[in-house]
Design a protein around this motif. Structure first.
Motif, mmCIF file in Angstrom:
data_model
loop_
_atom_site.group_PDB
_atom_site.id
_atom_site.type_symbol
_atom_site.label_atom_id
_atom_site.label_comp_id
_atom_site.label_asym_id
_atom_site.label_seq_id
_atom_site.Cartn_x
_atom_site.Cartn_y
_atom_site.Cartn_z
ATOM 1 N N THR A 166 0.846 -1.190 0.000
ATOM 2 C CA THR A 166 0.000 0.000 0.000
ATOM 3 C C THR A 166 0.881 1.239 0.000
ATOM 4 N N LYS A 167 0.717 2.096 -1.000
ATOM 5 C CA LYS A 167 1.465 3.342 -1.067
ATOM 6 C C LYS A 167 0.664 4.463 -0.415
ATOM 7 N N GLY A 168 1.380 5.334 0.259
ATOM 8 C CA GLY A 168 0.695 6.425 0.929
ATOM 9 C C GLY A 168 1.647 7.523 1.336
ATOM 10 N N LYS A 169 1.315 8.208 2.417
ATOM 11 C CA LYS A 169 2.099 9.331 2.913
ATOM 12 C C LYS A 169 2.272 9.222 4.431
ATOM 13 N N TRP A 170 3.406 9.699 4.915
ATOM 14 C CA TRP A 170 3.588 9.838 6.354
ATOM 15 C C TRP A 170 3.567 11.323 6.705
ATOM 16 N N SER A 171 3.193 11.625 7.947
ATOM 17 C CA SER A 171 3.243 13.004 8.422
ATOM 18 C C SER A 171 3.500 13.004 9.923
ATOM 19 N N LYS A 172 4.221 14.026 10.363
ATOM 20 C CA LYS A 172 4.528 14.173 11.791
ATOM 21 C C LYS A 172 4.630 15.669 12.070
ATOM 22 N N ASP A 173 3.754 16.168 12.921
ATOM 23 C CA ASP A 173 3.638 17.607 13.130
ATOM 24 C C ASP A 173 4.715 18.178 14.051
ATOM 25 N N SER A 174 5.165 17.396 15.024
ATOM 26 C CA SER A 174 6.187 17.883 15.947
ATOM 27 C C SER A 174 6.928 16.688 16.526
ATOM 28 N N ARG A 175 7.970 16.970 17.296
ATOM 29 C CA ARG A 175 8.765 15.874 17.860
ATOM 30 C C ARG A 175 7.923 14.893 18.647
ATOM 31 N N THR A 176 6.977 15.363 19.422
ATOM 32 C CA THR A 176 6.204 14.493 20.296
ATOM 33 C C THR A 176 4.949 13.922 19.647
ATOM 34 N N ASP A 177 4.635 14.372 18.436
ATOM 35 C CA ASP A 177 3.454 13.844 17.746
ATOM 36 C C ASP A 177 3.760 12.512 17.072
ATOM 37 N N LYS A 178 2.721 11.699 16.929
ATOM 38 C CA LYS A 178 2.851 10.406 16.260
ATOM 39 C C LYS A 178 3.131 10.591 14.782
ATOM 40 N N THR A 179 3.953 9.692 14.230
ATOM 41 C CA THR A 179 4.125 9.636 12.781
ATOM 42 C C THR A 179 2.906 8.929 12.202
ATOM 43 N N VAL A 180 2.037 9.678 11.558
ATOM 44 C CA VAL A 180 0.792 9.138 11.014
ATOM 45 C C VAL A 180 1.054 8.591 9.615
ATOM 46 N N ILE A 181 0.496 7.413 9.317
ATOM 47 C CA ILE A 181 0.649 6.799 8.008
ATOM 48 C C ILE A 181 -0.730 6.719 7.351
ATOM 49 N N ASN A 182 -0.905 7.445 6.249
ATOM 50 C CA ASN A 182 -2.180 7.457 5.527
ATOM 51 C C ASN A 182 -2.033 6.776 4.175
ATOM 52 N N ASP A 183 -3.139 6.208 3.697
ATOM 53 C CA ASP A 183 -3.132 5.614 2.365
ATOM 54 C C ASP A 183 -3.319 6.702 1.311
ATOM 55 N N ALA A 184 -3.401 6.293 0.041
ATOM 56 C CA ALA A 184 -3.501 7.264 -1.048
ATOM 57 C C ALA A 184 -4.772 8.099 -0.969
ATOM 58 N N ALA A 185 -5.811 7.569 -0.292
ATOM 59 C CA ALA A 185 -7.068 8.298 -0.146
ATOM 60 C C ALA A 185 -7.060 9.235 1.058
ATOM 61 N N GLY A 186 -5.968 9.241 1.817
ATOM 62 C CA GLY A 186 -5.875 10.113 2.971
ATOM 63 C C GLY A 186 -6.404 9.516 4.255
ATOM 64 N N GLU A 187 -6.753 8.223 4.242
ATOM 65 C CA GLU A 187 -7.255 7.550 5.442
ATOM 66 C C GLU A 187 -6.090 6.890 6.192
ATOM 67 N N GLU A 188 -6.112 7.010 7.533
ATOM 68 C CA GLU A 188 -5.042 6.392 8.310
ATOM 69 C C GLU A 188 -5.061 4.866 8.136
ATOM 70 N N ILE A 189 -3.905 4.317 7.889
ATOM 71 C CA ILE A 189 -3.796 2.880 7.655
ATOM 72 C C ILE A 189 -3.939 2.126 8.977
ATOM 73 N N GLU A 190 -4.725 1.066 8.964
ATOM 74 C CA GLU A 190 -4.863 0.175 10.112
ATOM 75 C C GLU A 190 -3.882 -0.978 9.938
ATOM 76 N N PHE A 191 -3.021 -1.164 10.916
ATOM 77 C CA PHE A 191 -2.011 -2.214 10.842
ATOM 78 C C PHE A 191 -2.557 -3.552 11.325
ATOM 79 N N ASN A 192 -1.915 -4.629 10.886
ATOM 80 C CA ASN A 192 -2.177 -5.925 11.487
ATOM 81 C C ASN A 192 -1.683 -5.901 12.921
ATOM 82 N N ARG A 193 -2.331 -6.664 13.775
ATOM 83 C CA ARG A 193 -1.890 -6.756 15.161
ATOM 84 C C ARG A 193 -0.561 -7.514 15.216
ATOM 85 N N GLY A 194 0.437 -6.896 15.821
ATOM 86 C CA GLY A 194 1.734 -7.544 15.942
ATOM 87 C C GLY A 194 2.866 -6.611 15.561
ATOM 88 N N LYS A 195 4.057 -7.161 15.442
ATOM 89 C CA LYS A 195 5.292 -6.400 15.258
ATOM 90 C C LYS A 195 5.220 -5.460 14.047
#
Length: 386
Positions: free
Chosen positions: A342-371
């Motif tokens: 899945t291709k998408g975009k990452w974004s991080k607003d500040s040092r303490t903010d989470k690195t958000v991973i969105n898909d091409a449609a701009g929706e946050e990607i849901e990961f599989n449970r685990g590593k």
């Protein structure tokens, strides 16, 4: 006399009926879970903590969504996330404890050699190492794990300038608090093992610790358990990723080839998808990469590639080896799970903010449970998929 006995009998019946009804009502209520006490874990002959794997796995790890028992959750609820710097020099392999990390971040530290930040919280205590030094960009990812996340390392970059990790640790208020620098802690929390790898190696590849020793030190010496001394929970400011169950439709096969820097064959990484286990198995430098603790191959359920601008710090350090990565802002991302890309975009607003991973449609990607394994590549890094 007979009348008195009847009164006593009816009283006993009423008592047991009321007790039974109360138990039934309470056991079915939400309050019950607050007062239940899971059986504590046991230890094996070597003193290693052992959880009962036969118990229902109903509790999601807040770091990577993997489900464990209430027994295990009761244990991890007593401490905060712990990040440990582990090197990946070819002479340091096989390393210890990487498979037990909930999340791993891997990026070039200097000279084409990658280094890892491993995040521990939910899995049983393990030996970890070889432990190496701090770098500034790892602080940015460590900062995503709530209030005062524990950060273990052996010294760090300290040349004045933008890559001065040790100075930044103090600027962030971590020094002698949630920062667990071996230089100021020492034995027995940290120790050198010159024989663990089974071959001669340089001193810098010999430093080890265990997650339980580090959690114990943090709680006893720094008053940092799950809450800090002032009662602040580690979850303050923490934003978890979103998770899903395994996809019903999976890819049949997939191989991922990663080169952080080109022409550094010892540090190329290859991941091969196993559809039966729905996970990826790792090779490093063309050789199966195993965990020294178990001799089992390193695996991950999610592979995340983040493209970030890499530059030299120009701080006067020898050979200009200190690097910087543009960890804040936005960039391209590629996520691998379920044998799919899945291709998408990452974004991080500040040092303490989470690195958000969105898909091409701009929706946050849901990961599989685990590593979750993050590869941070420079903009010209190599990624090939078959």
């Amino acid at each position: 006399m007979f009348k008195d006995k009847k009164i006593i009998l009816f009283a006993l019946i009423a008592y047991f009926a009321a007790t039974g009804i109360s138990y039934f009502v309470f056991a079915k209520s939400p309050l019950a879970s607050q007062f239940s006490s899971p059986v504590p874990p046991t230890t094996d002959s070597k003193g290693n903590l052992m959880f009962d794997e036969t118990l229902p796995k109903t509790e999601a790890c807040p770091i990577n969504g993997q489900k464990y028992s209430k027994q295990q959750k009761a244990w991890w609820d007593k401490h905060r996330p712990l990040g440990i710097m582990v090197e990946n020099h070819e002479n340091s392999r096989p390393q210890s404890g990487i498979n037990s990390a909930d999340v791993t971040y891997e990026v070039v530290a200097e000279g084409g050699i990658t280094r890892m930040l491993n995040i521990y919280h939910c899995q049983a205590p393990v030996q970890v190492g070889p432990v190496r030094s701090a770098r500034t960009y790892f602080l940015d990812w460590m900062s995503e794990y709530g209030d005062a996340p524990l950060y273990a390392h052996v010294g760090g970059a300290n040349t004045p300038g933008p890559a001065n990790a040790l100075s930044q640790i103090n600027e962030y208020g971590w020094g002698a608090y949630n920062d667990l620098n071996q230089f100021s802690i020492g034995f027995p929390t940290f120790w050198r093992d010159y024989n663990r790898l089974g071959h001669a190696t340089a001193t810098e590849h010999t430093m080890y610790s265990t997650t339980d020793k580090l959690w114990k030190f943090a709680e006893e010496d720094r008053e940092l358990g799950a809450e800090s001394k002032d009662g602040t929970s580690w979850t303050e400011g923490f934003t978890p990723y979103k998770f899903k169950e395994d996809a019903s439709s999976k890819g049949a096969s997939q191989s991922i080839h990663v080169e952080h820097w080109t022409d550094y064959d010892e540090y190329t990484v290859d991941w091969t998808y196993d559809p039966a286990a729905n996970q990826y198995t790792r090779k490093n430098g063309g050789v199966a990469h195993v965990d020294k603790n178990t001799n089992k191959p390193l695996t991950a359920r999610n592979i995340v590639v983040l493209y970030q601008r890499e530059s030299n710090a120009n701080d006067g350090y020898e050979n200009n080896a200190h690097l910087l990565y543009r960890t804040e802002g936005a960039g391209d991302a590629v996520v691998f799970m379920d044998g799919k890309q899945t291709k998408g975009k990452w974004s991080k607003d500040s040092r303490t903010d989470k690195t958000v991973i969105n898909d091409a449609a701009g929706e946050e990607i849901e990961f599989n449970r685990g590593k979750i394994w993050f590869h941070i590549l420079p903009l010209d890094g190599v990624l090939r998929v078959k």
